[in-house]
Design an enzyme around this catalytic site. Sequence first.
Site, mmCIF file in Angstrom:
data_model
loop_
_atom_site.group_PDB
_atom_site.id
_atom_site.type_symbol
_atom_site.label_atom_id
_atom_site.label_comp_id
_atom_site.label_asym_id
_atom_site.label_seq_id
_atom_site.Cartn_x
_atom_site.Cartn_y
_atom_site.Cartn_z
ATOM 1 C CE LYS A 122 15.708 32.631 -7.252
ATOM 2 N NZ LYS A 122 15.280 31.271 -6.877
ATOM 3 C CG ASP A 227 14.186 22.636 -9.710
ATOM 4 O OD1 ASP A 227 14.659 21.592 -10.206
ATOM 5 O OD2 ASP A 227 14.541 23.775 -10.061
HETATM 6 P P1 ADP Z 1 17.643 29.546 -9.473
HETATM 7 O O1 ADP Z 1 16.159 29.708 -9.411
HETATM 8 O O2 ADP Z 1 18.226 30.393 -10.561
HETATM 9 O O3 ADP Z 1 18.082 28.122 -9.521
HETATM 10 P P2 ADP Z 1 18.453 29.576 -6.678
HETATM 11 O O4 ADP Z 1 17.497 30.163 -5.698
HETATM 12 O O5 ADP Z 1 18.496 28.091 -6.749
HETATM 13 O O6 ADP Z 1 18.200 30.216 -8.123
HETATM 14 O O7 ADP Z 1 19.902 30.146 -6.352
HETATM 15 C C1 ADP Z 1 21.018 29.929 -7.206
HETATM 16 C C2 ADP Z 1 22.291 29.687 -6.392
HETATM 17 O O8 ADP Z 1 22.589 30.818 -5.564
HETATM 18 C C3 ADP Z 1 22.169 28.519 -5.418
HETATM 19 O O9 ADP Z 1 22.503 27.291 -6.025
HETATM 20 C C4 ADP Z 1 23.143 28.901 -4.321
HETATM 21 O O10 ADP Z 1 24.462 28.564 -4.690
HETATM 22 C C5 ADP Z 1 23.046 30.407 -4.278
HETATM 23 N N1 ADP Z 1 22.084 30.865 -3.248
HETATM 24 C C6 ADP Z 1 20.768 31.111 -3.432
HETATM 25 N N2 ADP Z 1 20.165 31.533 -2.304
HETATM 26 C C7 ADP Z 1 21.125 31.554 -1.362
HETATM 27 C C8 ADP Z 1 21.134 31.909 0.036
HETATM 28 N N3 ADP Z 1 20.034 32.344 0.658
HETATM 29 N N4 ADP Z 1 22.298 31.817 0.719
HETATM 30 C C9 ADP Z 1 23.418 31.391 0.074
HETATM 31 N N5 ADP Z 1 23.477 31.041 -1.224
HETATM 32 C C10 ADP Z 1 22.357 31.115 -1.959
HETATM 33 MG MG MG Z 2 17.994 26.685 -8.122
#
Ligand code: ADP
Ligand code: MG
Length: 377
Positions: A122, A227
């Site tokens: 991320k 959130d």
């Molecule tokens: P943001 O802060 O931009 O909302 P998130 O951490 O919620 O970021 O991640 C965005 C999207 O990426 C999630 O809704 C999910 O679909 C995917 N995602 C994030 N982390 C993971 C993970 N560890 N494994 C699988 N999918 C993930």
């Molecule tokens: Mg998110």
Amino acid sequence: MGKLNVQKLRYLSRDEFRVLTALEMGSKNHEVVPTTLISHIAGLKHGGARKLLIELTRHKLVAYDNSKYSGYRLTYPGYDYLALKTMANRNSLSSVGNQIGVGKESDIYIVANEADEQMALKLQRLGRVSFRKVKEKRDYLGKATSASWLYLSRLAATKEFAYMKALYDHDFPVPKPIDFNRHCVIMQLVNAYPLTQVQEVGDVPRLYNDLMNLIVRLASYGLIHGDFNEFNLLIDDEQRVTLIDFPQMVSTSHENAEYYFDRDVTCIREFFARKFHYEAAYPRFRDHTTRAVNLDIDLSASGFSRADDELLQQAFAARAAAPSGDDDHQDDDDDDDDDEELDPTQLGSASDEDDDEDDEASADKTRTASSSSSAAA
Ligand code: ADP
Ligand code: MG
């Protein structure tokens, strides 16, 4: 998940890397770092550094800025490069694959290590939404500069990693945190999909209870997610829940804790009412004020200070309060200035190494590069 489309870190010469690192150092006390200072920190002749900076600009790892005086600033791709290089050097990852998520202020990629284990990466992109939009917003956010957005992104990743680790260590259903550096976190890739995309749920009341119990259990550890919604809850085939996305977490001792707690609860209630026509009892903040463990206090020892947290919360608050109405349309802005995102070609080896994975990599670029504005070279 798609097959991993392997891309390697672009090869930078030793001097290019030195200049990039020097620019990062200079950014600690300069919004725009004068070329002479970069040359000085890098220990290179002025002319030498200048040439390398032009090369780095071509690859979008740095940007020339003469709005106040002439100099350079680090871009998100440049910051990505430094973080990925650092984590690659300690063998946390060896390749970057497809993009799996574009959050409002993050990008998520599949990555792998030497043992071919897939993980999720991320990259925080604070400032993307607010900065790319209307000019008033930029004014509203006042002095936030690209340098401070990089800094805030680093704080967000640091906080996310610290919370994920504390929660994981206490058996909360969160991805296993693996490593972090600068604005990037590597974590377990969860084989599950956001609740918002799940078409069918076997046992709706059970899922509802699991989610409310999770909110309550967090509170019993002194924490509120902040959130807690259908985008940050991943559900697998067996209806197991994984909670993600932690930069905005708040303490139950926060002055507005009840507001945040209720907002999380309401998100779930409204989602279940809308999607499953299901309504049931729900927890109240006042009934959940006993603390089993105060993780919030442990966390203050994790290197993420209160002052850092306040700065981050202020940035989130400024964003929430900024004029709204266009946050969801990310493409209608002609202001390319801050439109710097991970360009997968920056990770490729196309122009630097002969590598038989190149062709395969380029075939997939159009798909993975959906958010990047242009391809380098
Ligand atoms: P943001 O802060 O931009 O909302 P998130 O951490 O919620 O970021 O991640 C965005 C999207 O990426 C999630 O809704 C999910 O679909 C995917 N995602 C994030 N982390 C993971 C993970 N560890 N494994 C699988 N999918 C993930
Ligand atoms: Mg998110």
